[in-house]
Write a protein that holds these residues in place. Structure first.
Motif, mmCIF file in Angstrom:
data_model
loop_
_atom_site.group_PDB
_atom_site.id
_atom_site.type_symbol
_atom_site.label_atom_id
_atom_site.label_comp_id
_atom_site.label_asym_id
_atom_site.label_seq_id
_atom_site.Cartn_x
_atom_site.Cartn_y
_atom_site.Cartn_z
ATOM 1 N N ASP A 86 -14.540 88.738 10.826
ATOM 2 C CA ASP A 86 -13.292 89.409 11.191
ATOM 3 C C ASP A 86 -12.138 88.918 10.312
ATOM 4 O OD1 ASP A 86 -11.717 91.167 12.813
ATOM 5 O OD2 ASP A 86 -10.960 89.401 13.879
ATOM 6 N N ARG A 87 -12.077 87.583 10.094
ATOM 7 C CA ARG A 87 -11.019 87.046 9.222
ATOM 8 C C ARG A 87 -11.181 87.574 7.794
ATOM 9 N NH1 ARG A 87 -12.137 82.508 12.328
ATOM 10 N NH2 ARG A 87 -13.509 81.632 10.726
ATOM 11 N N ALA A 88 -12.409 87.637 7.306
ATOM 12 C CA ALA A 88 -12.648 88.149 5.956
ATOM 13 C C ALA A 88 -12.254 89.623 5.871
ATOM 14 C CB ALA A 88 -14.108 87.965 5.563
ATOM 15 N N ALA A 89 -12.571 90.384 6.919
ATOM 16 C CA ALA A 89 -12.210 91.804 6.936
ATOM 17 C C ALA A 89 -10.690 91.965 6.946
ATOM 18 C CB ALA A 89 -12.831 92.494 8.149
ATOM 19 N N SER A 94 -5.776 93.319 4.083
ATOM 20 C CA SER A 94 -4.450 92.950 3.567
ATOM 21 C C SER A 94 -4.406 93.121 2.053
ATOM 22 C CB SER A 94 -4.111 91.498 3.927
ATOM 23 O OG SER A 94 -4.039 91.353 5.315
ATOM 24 N N SER A 95 -5.452 92.671 1.376
ATOM 25 C CA SER A 95 -5.523 92.816 -0.081
ATOM 26 C C SER A 95 -5.552 94.294 -0.476
ATOM 27 C CB SER A 95 -6.771 92.103 -0.599
ATOM 28 O OG SER A 95 -6.936 92.328 -1.974
ATOM 29 N N TYR A 96 -6.316 95.077 0.255
ATOM 30 C CA TYR A 96 -6.415 96.514 -0.002
ATOM 31 C C TYR A 96 -5.053 97.186 0.175
ATOM 32 C CZ TYR A 96 -7.583 101.403 1.051
ATOM 33 O OH TYR A 96 -7.625 102.765 1.080
ATOM 34 N N LEU A 97 -4.342 96.858 1.261
ATOM 35 C CA LEU A 97 -3.022 97.450 1.499
ATOM 36 C C LEU A 97 -2.016 97.012 0.440
ATOM 37 C CD1 LEU A 97 -2.788 97.213 5.393
ATOM 38 C CD2 LEU A 97 -3.210 99.256 4.008
ATOM 39 N N ALA A 98 -2.102 95.745 0.003
ATOM 40 C CA ALA A 98 -1.207 95.277 -1.062
ATOM 41 C C ALA A 98 -1.492 96.041 -2.354
ATOM 42 C CB ALA A 98 -1.382 93.777 -1.276
ATOM 43 N N GLY A 99 -2.768 96.284 -2.643
ATOM 44 C CA GLY A 99 -3.136 97.075 -3.828
ATOM 45 C C GLY A 99 -2.607 98.494 -3.740
ATOM 46 N N ILE A 100 -2.683 99.069 -2.560
ATOM 47 C CA ILE A 100 -2.158 100.435 -2.374
ATOM 48 C C ILE A 100 -0.651 100.450 -2.590
ATOM 49 C CG2 ILE A 100 -1.696 102.204 -0.619
ATOM 50 C CD1 ILE A 100 -4.503 101.789 0.421
#
Length: 144
Positions: A86-89, A94-100
């Protein structure tokens, strides 16, 4: 009969009766002791069986307690794994949203630059290739 002999007769008769009573009592007690010995042997056997049953119950209870501890350890391990996933997800999200957001900002910058290019007056030479060449050169000068 003199008193001494009479007394001795009473005493010997009384002692005989007492001896008879004592003998009967001893016989009765011996019989009771024999019966009691059988009862004690039976009770001792029952006690031994009860001790073995109790030891078996304690052994089974200890085995179940160990099994429950192993089960709890497995559940704890699985829960920890699920929490780590869950923490990794969440980190990936968060990384995905920052990339977006970064891509969106870059897209807006390129969109603004495209709007600038569209707003630019373009000379209309007679030759279209010349116009394209001039636009390319101008873009090369404006590269940041």
């Amino acid at each position: 009969m003199p008193l001494g002999k009479k007394l001795l007769g009473y005493l010997s008769g009384g002692l005989g009766a007492a001896a008879l009573a004592t003998s009967a009592f001893a016989s009765f007690q011996t019989h009771r002791l024999t019966e009691s010995k059988g009862t004690v042997t039976t009770l001792q056997g029952s006690l031994d069986r009860a001790d073995k049953a109790f030891a078996t119950v304690v052994l089974v209870a200890n085995e179940r307690a160990e099994a429950l501890k192993r089960r709890d350890g497995i559940i704890r391990s699985q829960s920890d794994s699920i929490d780590a996933l869950d923490r990794a997800a969440q980190a990936d999200r968060s990384s995905y949203l920052a990339g977006i957001r970064k891509a969106d900002a870059g897209a807006k910058a390129h969109e603004a630059r495209a709007d600038e290019l569209i707003q630019m007056p373009t000379p209309a030479p007679a030759d279209r290739c010349e116009a394209a060449r001039a636009l390319i050169l101008q873009e090369m000068r404006n590269v940041r």
